[in-house]
Design an enzyme around this catalytic site. Structure first.
Site: not given
Ligand code: NAD
Length: 421
Positions: A110-112
């Site tokens: 994931a990444k934000g």
């Protein structure tokens, strides 16, 4: 998009997809499975208001992307930077999937990110932005579903605010919802240094496998932030000579070597490595081209491109940053015999110790610094040796070898779990 030295725009998502497609050719995959692995699972865009110190209200845009949850909860950092785009976050999420799979961690990727310039915000504005963003993405994050961590522009304090915000909504403390927290609120000793130290460990092992020695090796580091400065200090302790370093404001070179600790202090005092006494000034990009044995790009994506790859003078590139080398540059470097140790191996130390932190939080049982370091050393050395072996066996470069192992692992889990329903 990342602006390269030549001014050409390189979309990180296109880069990540191309790297995936190149590696996937070496893995027997049904077309549907290949597409499943290429697509991000879910993407959330949030636009949210923040009260500024002057009483005005500003709208910020943020993202959280889950590339894969096949191997477990998704894991990946949060970036605060003016150039954050959905494509960049998507690419970073995919790289997290492969990074976790290679290291054998029970995580998806994931990444934000939030489009903002954290340096221009006051501490109060940064806290309010963080708490609101954490609330907006709280439909996705959680200790069993998705666990953020620091990335460019965020740090342990930002993680503490996310942990506190999530905990306030639950009514009890949930330390395992983020990693990279301060030790006082359930962080792990050794997490802050883990990516840079890991990068140095990986460099040492890769050089050894290539028949080269780190002792006396001349090293240039692009990006003297969390990863770059710690990697420089660790490589210096291992006997390397740090000849050049840079940050977004400029760079410095010294033929006989820079003292990384003094450089950290200079940066702390002045905000940049530029102007370090006794060193020759370099532009931010020149550091990529100085004569050296090992180059550690530890800034942002798309730094080594087809425009400047021919001028990279190092024999080995150890990717502290995510995505610093474009696929075209990869080909040019390989043709010139430059060994590239890919990001998904070279900077995995951060997520490895994040995993240790999460395990400690879930068990409420904390380890000593020696235990953390020993396990980190063992796990990274195993990864480098495994990727090296695959590269030799299949006659492919290290990035392809690393992605082949990662894709095989995720694909095997997909087959075993089956396609729902
Ligand atoms: P950071 O914000 O602490 O440091 C980034 C540094 O790069 C800063 O010093 C900045 O001035 C510099 N920089 C920016 N643009 C530059 C340019 N054009 N030339 C030279 N320097 C430039 O961020 P970080 O956490 O050290 O992350 C750096 C890279 O490492 C990113 O690609 C990130 O995704 C990756 N990474 C970080 C972690 C982690 O645990 N922090 C883990 C894995 C990978």
């Amino acid at each position: 998009m990342t602006e390269t030295r030549s001014g050409a725009l390189q979309d990180p998502w296109e880069m990540a997809l191309e790297q995936f497609q190149r590696a996937a050719q070496h893995v027997p995959l049904k077309r549907g499975i290949r597409e499943f692995l290429a697509y991000p699972k879910r993407e959330l865009t949030v636009n949210f208001p923040v009260k500024m110190d002057d009483g005005s209200v500003r709208i910020f845009t943020g993202y959280r992307v889950h590339h894969s949850t096949v191997l477990g909860p998704s894991k990946g950092g949060i970036r605060y930077h003016p150039a954050v785009t959905l494509g960049e976050v998507r690419a970073l999420a995919m790289w997290m999937t492969w990074k976790c799979a290679i290291a054998g961690l029970p995580y998806g990727g994931a990444k934000g990110g939030v489009v903002c310039d954290p340096k221009s915000l006051s501490a109060g504005e940064l806290e309010r932005l963080t708490r609101r963003y954490a609330t907006e993405i709280s439909v996705l994050i959680g200790p069993e579903s998705d666990i953020p961590a620091p990335d460019v522009g965020t740090n342990a304090q930002v993680m503490a605010w996310i942990m506190d915000t999530y905990s306030m909504h639950r009514g009890y403390s949930v330390p395992a919802v983020v990693t990279g927290k301060p030790v006082s609120v359930g962080g792990s000793v050794g997490r802050e240094e883990a990516t840079g130290l890991g990068c140095a460990i990986v460099a040492r092992e890769a050089l050894r496998l290539a028949g080269l020695s780190l002792a006396g090796a001349r090293v240039a580091v692009q990006g003297f932030g969390n990863v770059g400065s710690v990697a420089a200090a660790a490589l210096h302790r291992m006997g390397a000579v740090i000849v050049a370093a840079s940050d977004s404001r400029g760079g410095v070179y010294h033929d006989r070597g820079l003292d990384p600790q003094a450089l950290v202090e200079h940066k702390r005092a002045t905000g940049t490595v530029a102007g370090f006494p006794g060193a020759r000034p370099l532009t931010a990009q020149e550091v990529l081209e100085v004569p050296c044995d090992v180059l550690v790009p530890a800034a942002l994506e798309g730094q080594i491109t087809r425009e400047n790859a021919a001028r990279v003078a190092a024999r080995v590139v150890v990717e502290g940053a995510n995505g610093p080398t474009t696929p075209e540059a990869d080909d040019l470097l390989r043709a010139r015999g430059v060994l590239v140790v890919p990001d998904v191996v070279a900077n995995a130390g951060g997520v490895v110790v994040s995993y240790f932190e999460w395990v400690q939080d879930l068990q409420a049982f904390f380890w000593s610094e020696e235990e953390v370091r020993e396990r980190l050393e063992r796990l990274l050395a195993r990864s480098v040796h495994e990727v090296w072996r695959v590269s030799q066996e299949r006659g492919v470069d290290l990035r392809t070898a690393a992605l082949v192992r990662a894709i095989e692992r995720v694909a095997e889990a997909v087959h075993t779990r089956g396609i729902y329903p």
